[in-house]
Enzyme design. Structure first.
Site, mmCIF file in Angstrom:
data_model
loop_
_atom_site.group_PDB
_atom_site.id
_atom_site.type_symbol
_atom_site.label_atom_id
_atom_site.label_comp_id
_atom_site.label_asym_id
_atom_site.label_seq_id
_atom_site.Cartn_x
_atom_site.Cartn_y
_atom_site.Cartn_z
ATOM 1 N N LYS A 151 0.832 -1.206 0.000
ATOM 2 C CA LYS A 151 0.000 0.000 0.000
ATOM 3 C C LYS A 151 0.865 1.254 0.000
ATOM 4 C CE LYS A 151 -3.450 2.844 0.703
ATOM 5 N NZ LYS A 151 -4.392 3.222 -0.348
ATOM 6 N N PHE A 181 -0.654 9.871 -14.005
ATOM 7 C CA PHE A 181 0.178 10.548 -13.003
ATOM 8 C C PHE A 181 1.419 11.202 -13.598
ATOM 9 C CE2 PHE A 181 -2.447 7.697 -10.611
ATOM 10 C CZ PHE A 181 -2.768 8.413 -9.463
ATOM 11 N N GLY A 184 -1.361 16.383 -3.279
ATOM 12 C CA GLY A 184 -1.887 16.661 -1.949
ATOM 13 C C GLY A 184 -2.829 15.552 -1.540
ATOM 14 N N CYS A 242 -3.536 10.788 1.258
ATOM 15 C CA CYS A 242 -2.742 9.566 1.099
ATOM 16 C C CYS A 242 -1.280 9.816 0.733
ATOM 17 C CB CYS A 242 -3.384 8.665 0.048
ATOM 18 S SG CYS A 242 -4.980 7.990 0.555
ATOM 19 N N LYS A 261 1.042 11.678 3.365
ATOM 20 C CA LYS A 261 1.156 10.878 4.588
ATOM 21 C C LYS A 261 1.966 9.614 4.342
ATOM 22 C CE LYS A 261 -2.529 8.544 5.504
ATOM 23 N NZ LYS A 261 -2.045 7.172 5.113
#
Length: 260
Positions: free
Chosen positions: A89, A134, A142, A145, A148
């Protein structure tokens, strides 16, 4: 969740059962989600992969049954260790964040070389190993996810005695990119004091009211500090923007939700 969370949960349950003098079989697995804000239902029901971290055959069978309605066209279930699932993840989000920061670096270089970055984007995006996702240059990433998870993965590496230079660079580029629009406005307009600046879009991305780590926050604060007056519009996130950025010096135009 940080790598090792499932193990901590399992240890906690075992300790409590032991304190209660109760014997009860249980398993803790890791089943990370890969859902985008604004597309959660589609990403859940039609996701590219379903990852489950477990060593238990019982859990594998039960998770196969749980996901059976969303796993019909081809087998998307991937079983791995619990720690591998937790790290996957973080690694996925860090990879996507890296693509964004890399493309912003290329955009800054292209501008200095008088090259159209859109040509470059199409050129490298046509490579199936890279793809078009992407690699749109902009003001940085921002949301809840990417910032962080990149930071968490960096901290996890540092705690293990490893310095993740690439992750540090990804975050550094992202923070610098958030000031790019402000710098361009200064170069174009000179002294910003007293000027009225329109801000179109406040959330960290379209289709959500999420203001966490939104690029607009830093831009608005820089402009306000420079004495500019702002007129801001977002169809969804106006209420959250008022709480995070404030209302002094900003006229918030009514969004669709506010008007309703």
């Amino acid at each position: 969740v940080p790598v090792g969370t499932a193990e901590r949960v399992s240890d906690t349950i075992s300790r409590v059962l032991q304190q209660r003098k109760v014997e009860h079989p249980f398993d803790v697995c890791s089943n990370p989600e890969f859902m985008k804000e604004g597309a959660a239902i589609d990403d859940f029901t039609r996701g590219a992969r379903i990852i489950v971290g477990t060593e238990s055959e019982r859990v594998k069978e039960r998770m196969k049954a749980c996901y059976a309605p969303y796993n019909r066209n081809h087998d998307k279930l991937m079983f791995m260790s619990v720690r591998a699932a937790e790290l996957t993840k973080y690694a996925a989000n860090a990879m996507l964040a890296t693509k964004i920061s890399f493309m912003n670096e290329m955009a800054n270089l292209a501008e200095r070389l008088e090259v159209d970055i859109e040509d470059v984007r199409r050129g490298i995006g046509s490579d199936p190993r890279i793809g078009y996702h992407f690699i749109y240059p902009g003001c940085g990433y921002g949301g809840s996810c990417f910032p962080k998870d990149v930071h968490a993965l960096e901290q996890a590496a540092l705690q293990l005695g490893y310095t993740p230079e690439l992750l540090k660079a990804v975050e550094a580029v992202n923070q610098r990119q958030k000031q790019t629009l402000y710098t361009k406005l200064q170069e174009s307009l000179g002294n910003l004091e007293g000027k009225v600046i329109a801000i179109w879009g406040l959330a960290f991305k379209p289709g959500t009211d999420d203001m966490r780590e939104a690029k607009s926050v830093k831009l608005c604060r820089l402009l306000l500090d420079a004495g500019a007056h702002l007129r801001a519009y977002d169809p969804i996130s106006t209420a959250n923007a008022k709480m995070i950025i404030g209302e002094e010096g900003i006229d918030y135009c009514k969004g669709a939700y506010d008007a309703a």
